[in-house]
Scaffold this active site. Structure first.
Site, PDB file in Angstrom:
ATOM      1  N   ARG A   7      30.737 -11.001 -18.309  1.00  0.00           N
ATOM      2  CA  ARG A   7      29.940 -10.704 -17.109  1.00  0.00           C
ATOM      3  C   ARG A   7      28.500 -11.215 -17.198  1.00  0.00           C
ATOM      4  O   ARG A   7      27.596 -10.651 -16.587  1.00  0.00           O
ATOM      5  CB  ARG A   7      29.931  -9.199 -16.795  1.00  0.00           C
ATOM      6  N   ARG A  21      24.773  -9.798 -11.977  1.00  0.00           N
ATOM      7  CA  ARG A  21      23.604  -9.066 -11.500  1.00  0.00           C
ATOM      8  C   ARG A  21      22.488  -8.855 -12.512  1.00  0.00           C
ATOM      9  O   ARG A  21      21.382  -8.486 -12.133  1.00  0.00           O
ATOM     10  CB  ARG A  21      24.050  -7.715 -10.930  1.00  0.00           C
ATOM     11  N   ARG A  76      22.388 -14.290  -4.357  1.00  0.00           N
ATOM     12  CA  ARG A  76      23.379 -13.367  -3.794  1.00  0.00           C
ATOM     13  C   ARG A  76      22.842 -12.678  -2.536  1.00  0.00           C
ATOM     14  O   ARG A  76      23.579 -12.478  -1.567  1.00  0.00           O
ATOM     15  CB  ARG A  76      23.703 -12.359  -4.892  1.00  0.00           C
ATOM     16  N   ASP A  83      36.678 -14.074  -9.747  1.00  0.00           N
ATOM     17  CA  ASP A  83      37.094 -12.699 -10.030  1.00  0.00           C
ATOM     18  C   ASP A  83      38.576 -12.684 -10.347  1.00  0.00           C
ATOM     19  O   ASP A  83      39.311 -13.585  -9.932  1.00  0.00           O
ATOM     20  CB  ASP A  83      36.802 -11.768  -8.852  1.00  0.00           C
ATOM     21  N   TYR A 102      45.598  -2.801  -9.647  1.00  0.00           N
ATOM     22  CA  TYR A 102      44.781  -2.897  -8.422  1.00  0.00           C
ATOM     23  C   TYR A 102      45.650  -3.075  -7.173  1.00  0.00           C
ATOM     24  O   TYR A 102      45.348  -2.525  -6.113  1.00  0.00           O
ATOM     25  CB  TYR A 102      43.787  -4.062  -8.534  1.00  0.00           C
TER      26      TYR A 102
HETATM   27  C1  LIG Z   1      38.352  -5.530 -13.717  1.00  0.00           C
HETATM   28  C2  LIG Z   1      37.677  -6.848 -13.389  1.00  0.00           C
HETATM   29  C3  LIG Z   1      37.252  -7.281 -12.102  1.00  0.00           C
HETATM   30  N1  LIG Z   1      36.727  -8.545 -12.251  1.00  0.00           N
HETATM   31  C4  LIG Z   1      36.764  -8.922 -13.572  1.00  0.00           C
HETATM   32  C5  LIG Z   1      37.407  -7.884 -14.295  1.00  0.00           C
HETATM   33  C6  LIG Z   1      37.765  -7.952 -15.765  1.00  0.00           C
HETATM   34  C7  LIG Z   1      36.614  -7.692 -16.645  1.00  0.00           C
HETATM   35  C8  LIG Z   1      36.179  -6.252 -16.675  1.00  0.00           C
HETATM   36  O1  LIG Z   1      36.952  -5.400 -17.089  1.00  0.00           O
HETATM   37  O2  LIG Z   1      35.013  -6.006 -16.314  1.00  0.00           O
HETATM   38  C9  LIG Z   1      36.337 -10.185 -14.164  1.00  0.00           C
HETATM   39  C10 LIG Z   1      35.130 -10.868 -13.661  1.00  0.00           C
HETATM   40  N2  LIG Z   1      34.395 -10.593 -12.532  1.00  0.00           N
HETATM   41  C11 LIG Z   1      33.350 -11.461 -12.435  1.00  0.00           C
HETATM   42  C12 LIG Z   1      33.460 -12.395 -13.502  1.00  0.00           C
HETATM   43  C13 LIG Z   1      32.538 -13.603 -13.575  1.00  0.00           C
HETATM   44  C14 LIG Z   1      32.256 -14.263 -14.797  1.00  0.00           C
HETATM   45  C15 LIG Z   1      31.425 -13.479 -15.804  1.00  0.00           C
HETATM   46  O3  LIG Z   1      30.208 -13.603 -15.796  1.00  0.00           O
HETATM   47  O4  LIG Z   1      32.019 -12.790 -16.653  1.00  0.00           O
HETATM   48  C16 LIG Z   1      34.546 -12.001 -14.298  1.00  0.00           C
HETATM   49  C17 LIG Z   1      35.065 -12.594 -15.605  1.00  0.00           C
HETATM   50  C18 LIG Z   1      32.328 -11.477 -11.387  1.00  0.00           C
HETATM   51  C19 LIG Z   1      32.032 -10.245 -10.656  1.00  0.00           C
HETATM   52  N3  LIG Z   1      32.913  -9.356 -10.125  1.00  0.00           N
HETATM   53  C20 LIG Z   1      32.240  -8.369  -9.460  1.00  0.00           C
HETATM   54  C21 LIG Z   1      30.850  -8.633  -9.533  1.00  0.00           C
HETATM   55  C22 LIG Z   1      29.751  -7.820  -8.883  1.00  0.00           C
HETATM   56  C23 LIG Z   1      29.735  -8.045  -7.407  1.00  0.00           C
HETATM   57  C24 LIG Z   1      28.407  -8.473  -6.825  1.00  0.00           C
HETATM   58  O5  LIG Z   1      27.713  -9.339  -7.347  1.00  0.00           O
HETATM   59  O6  LIG Z   1      28.125  -7.925  -5.784  1.00  0.00           O
HETATM   60  C25 LIG Z   1      30.713  -9.814 -10.295  1.00  0.00           C
HETATM   61  C26 LIG Z   1      29.449 -10.533 -10.625  1.00  0.00           C
HETATM   62  C27 LIG Z   1      32.852  -7.235  -8.737  1.00  0.00           C
HETATM   63  C28 LIG Z   1      34.031  -6.562  -9.312  1.00  0.00           C
HETATM   64  N4  LIG Z   1      35.187  -7.191  -9.733  1.00  0.00           N
HETATM   65  C29 LIG Z   1      36.055  -6.257 -10.237  1.00  0.00           C
HETATM   66  C30 LIG Z   1      35.462  -4.974 -10.082  1.00  0.00           C
HETATM   67  C31 LIG Z   1      36.095  -3.667 -10.518  1.00  0.00           C
HETATM   68  C32 LIG Z   1      34.222  -5.171  -9.490  1.00  0.00           C
HETATM   69  C33 LIG Z   1      33.266  -4.092  -9.018  1.00  0.00           C
HETATM   70  C34 LIG Z   1      32.501  -3.515 -10.126  1.00  0.00           C
HETATM   71  C35 LIG Z   1      31.314  -4.361 -10.424  1.00  0.00           C
HETATM   72  O7  LIG Z   1      30.526  -4.574  -9.475  1.00  0.00           O
HETATM   73  O8  LIG Z   1      31.149  -4.777 -11.570  1.00  0.00           O
HETATM   74  C36 LIG Z   1      37.370  -6.552 -10.804  1.00  0.00           C
END
Ligand SMILES: Cc1c2[nH]c(c1CCC(=O)O)Cc1[nH]c(c(CCC(=O)O)c1C)Cc1[nH]c(c(CCC(=O)O)c1C)Cc1[nH]c(c(C)c1CCC(=O)O)C2
Length: 343
Positions: free
Chosen positions: A26, A30, A39, A76, A152
């Protein structure tokens, strides 16, 4: 394209290196003010994911601003259910939400196995990123593990218990297997397409591994992870099964190069049970709320615990959004300096 920084790939091959490579799950997101600025100009998360030039830009931000040893493509794990016919929304402050969910056989009949081309925007983002990185660091592609994606799709959102998803495993195991197989086939197609587009390394995230008891994990997750590992042969693959409750020995049977560890897993145990694997991880993400001294001390301890070979430094899960970039930079520089000193 020759890679100028191939520390990650040399480590995955088991070679002796001058220091330990480091990146953060991640890292594109953010924590970086540059990410927030971009964003905030957009309609939402999905616009960023689905616009290849912008996805490429935020993929490269941590390479520019944090000096990590790898980029991970900005996307994602939920692009797979969408490509199969189940669209999601990313709701501000709440997370992912599916408009419809999977409960019955007729719901599954409406889905299809996705082809790589169904997620063309991420493939385009990978191509653009590779070009713009111009060999600075390797690019990691990724997907969710079938079990985590299934959770999910059936639950419809994040959940404390995922009881709807877990209930299906007991009430309609055959239906669950049908859906898991479709997700697996879609994921294999997508990972192959990411490699073709330029991904150097792949990672599969089983974020909800920890909610299944060992026997169910073997039946409903590991079985499909084995299929994915068998299908990915010429590209290094990392499996990260957070909180997983099966033995390291069982996990070691996966035909992948690297296993990701969360911060509750003991590096020594995994080293002993999987001598051939590269290990990735596993600093507690909350260490980064500590003072620079605490970050230094804990990071050094982690490096000593893993040893100087076959280790990719990372956190034990994704970096939390309110962590300061300065704390992340401290972590990264301690890894670089101290891991060199240890050699
Ligand atoms: C379960 C999961 C998701 N997505 C992901 C997982 C597996 C990793 C983990 O367990 O954390 C994987 C993921 N999601 C994102 C990446 C980008 C690459 C990175 O920097 O790692 C990766 C590798 C961007 C994202 N995916 C998300 C964001 C935040 C959204 C935003 O910027 O508004 C980002 C940067 C949103 C997201 N996406 C997901 C959730 C549950 C959420 C909401 C919670 C949160 O906000 O962190 C599903």
């Amino acid at each position: 394209m020759e890679l100028r920084n191939d520390l990650l790939l040399r480590t995955i091959r088991g070679e002796k290196t001058e220091r330990t490579p480091v990146w953060l799950m991640r890292q594109a997101g953010r924590i970086l003010p540059e990410y927030r600025a971009l964003r905030n100009k957009l309609s939402g998360f999905k616009e960023l994911v689905e616009t290849p030039e912008l996805a490429a830009e935020v993929t490269i931000q941590p390479v520019d601003h944090l000096d990590v040893d790898a980029a991970i493509i900005f996307s994602d794990i939920l692009v797979i259910p969408e490509a199969m016919g189940l669209p999601y929304d990313m709701v501000e402050k709440r997370g992912p939400l599916f408009r419809t969910t999977i409960a019955t056989e007729s719901d599954i009949n409406k889905l299809h196995v996705a082809e790589g081309g169904d997620i063309q925007y991420t493939l385009d983002a990978i191509q653009i990123t590779k070009k713009e990185l111009n060999g600075r660091v390797p690019l990691i592609g990724f997907a969710g593990a079938p079990w985590t994606i299934f959770a999910y799709m059936v639950e419809g959102s994040g959940s404390k218990t995922f009881s709807r998803a877990r209930a299906m495993l007991y009430r309609e195991p055959e239906l669950a297997h049908r859906l898991l197989q479709m997700i697996t086939d879609s994921t294999i197609n997508y990972l192959h397409a990411q490699v073709e587009a330029g991904a150097d390394v792949l990672q599969v995230f089983d974020s909800w591994a920890g909610i299944l008891p060992p026997n169910q994990y073997e039946e409903f997750s590991l079985f499909y992870l084995h299929q994915i590992c068998a299908a990915i042969q010429d590209t290094p693959l990392t499996v990260f099964a957070k909180d997983v409750r099966i033995s390291a020995k069982k996990l070691n049977e996966l035909d992948c190069e690297t296993i990701g560890l969360d911060w509750c897993m003991n590096p020594a145990t995994f080293r002993q049970e999987m001598p051939g694997k590269v290990l990735q991880g596993n600093l507690d993400p909350c260490v980064l709320y500590g003072s620079p001294d605490v970050i230094m001390e804990e990071t050094r301890r982690m490096l000593i615990n893993f040893g100087t070979k076959r280790h990719i430094a990372n956190l034990g899960h994704g970096v939390y959004p309110d962590i300061s970039p300065e704390a992340v930079k401290t972590f990264i520089s301690v890894v670089k300096e101290y891991s060199a000193e240890l050699r």
